[in-house]
Every structure is written in C-alpha cells, then in structure tokens.
Design an enzyme around this catalytic site. Structure first.
Site, PDB file in Angstrom:
ATOM      1  CB  SER A 145       7.702 -25.524  -1.902  1.00 37.05           C
ATOM      2  OG  SER A 145       7.604 -25.286  -0.520  1.00 37.05           O
TER       3      SER A 145
ATOM      4  CE  LYS B 139       3.681 -25.105   0.341  1.00 33.41           C
ATOM      5  NZ  LYS B 139       4.863 -25.446  -0.377  1.00 33.41           N
TER       6      LYS B 139
END
Length: 179
Positions: A57, A95
């Site tokens: 990701s 993230k």
C-alpha cells in the site's frame, strides 16, 4: 635460599574495609548495568518504534518486508509525513499524511486537492478514484497510501478507516531499509 616474611600485623579493620569497598564496587556495577538496561528498554518501547511493512500500500516508497524506524516520543505532524497509527483492530498501519486538521480534501480525475489546490505527489503510483470534498475534523488527519491503484491501500478514503485522530498516531517515520 632466603625466606622473607612480612612481619606487619594483619589489620582486621583494613580487611573489613577492603571487603566493604569490593561489595560497593560490585553493587555500583550492577546498578549501572540495570540503569543502562532501563534506558534501552525505554528507548525501544517508547521512543523508537520498529515496524515491518506488510503489503504494497505504500509502494513505491516502502515495499513489503521493509523495516521502518519511527520517532514515538517527540514529533510534530506535517503534510507528507509518513506516520504509524493503530487501526480499529489494534494493528499498526503506516500511511502518508495528506491533509491536516480543518483542511478540505477531494480527489478529481485522480488528482488530490487540499483546500481547493492540487498537491504535487511525486511519490505515488497509480491513479486514485474520485472522492467528494470533505472537511478534516479538528485534531484529525487524512492519510493515504502511496499506491493509489484502486484496492491497494485501505486508508482515510474508506469509511472503515476514516480520518485518524491525533491520539491514535503512534509515531512519525524516521527512515526505512529493505530486507
């Protein structure tokens, strides 16, 4: 052959003093060792975080099995920082911060707009799906993975994740290295 004999009397007080000094030295060595152990424990559990990346990701910035070190003690969060936070299931997630508290964010034609202005993102791969404009709440952050291919990153775009409250952020990534 000549035999020398020390004719000085043995001083019992001196022997006792030497024993006491040895015990003090030994105790100080143990206390020093325990102090160093406590510093190492504190540093590795509260100041520096170690995270192993699982998945793609954050590709191309971070790849599967990369190891990251993060500052978990004193940090300020800014746009483009890579942060580690805990999801609703207690797992560590990593993230990139895209929008800060009280900013608006929207995605149009694959471009991310913060406060109506497109942001430059040289670190991404893929094109994100469009997203309606939303306001990031006070004390929260909007985060996204660098891999913007649909289905590759579960991040703030999903109602399952949403914006991340500041209290859920565990640290800010310092650096990473691959395996």
């Amino acid at each position: 052959m000549r035999l020398e004999v020390d004719l000085h009397p043995i001083n019992a007080n001196q022997l006792e003093l030497e024993k006491t000094e040895k015990k003090k030295g030994s105790l100080l060595n143990w206390l020093g060792f325990l102090f160093i152990l406590a510093i190492i424990f504190f540093t590795t559990h509260y100041a520096i975080g170690i995270t192993v990346i699982s998945g793609q990701s954050m590709a191309p910035t971070l790849n599967d099995k990369n190891i990251t070190l993060s500052n978990q003690l004193l940090y300020t969060i800014e746009r483009n920082d890579i942060v580690i936070f805990q999801d609703k299931n207690g797992f560590d997630v990593i993230k990139r911060v895209i929008a800060l508290p009280n900013e608006t964010i929207e995605i149009k034609d694959g471009l991310v707009f913060v406060n109506g202005q497109p942001i430059e993102e040289e670190y991404i791969v893929g094109t994100a799906n469009d997203m309606e404009k939303q306001l990031v709440a006070e004390g929260s952050y909007f985060v996204m993975g660098d891999n913007r291919e649909p289905g590759e990153s579960l991040d703030s775009r999903s109602s399952d994740i949403g914006t991340i409250p500041e209290g859920k952020i565990k640290g800010k990534m310092l650096f990473s290295f691959g395996m």
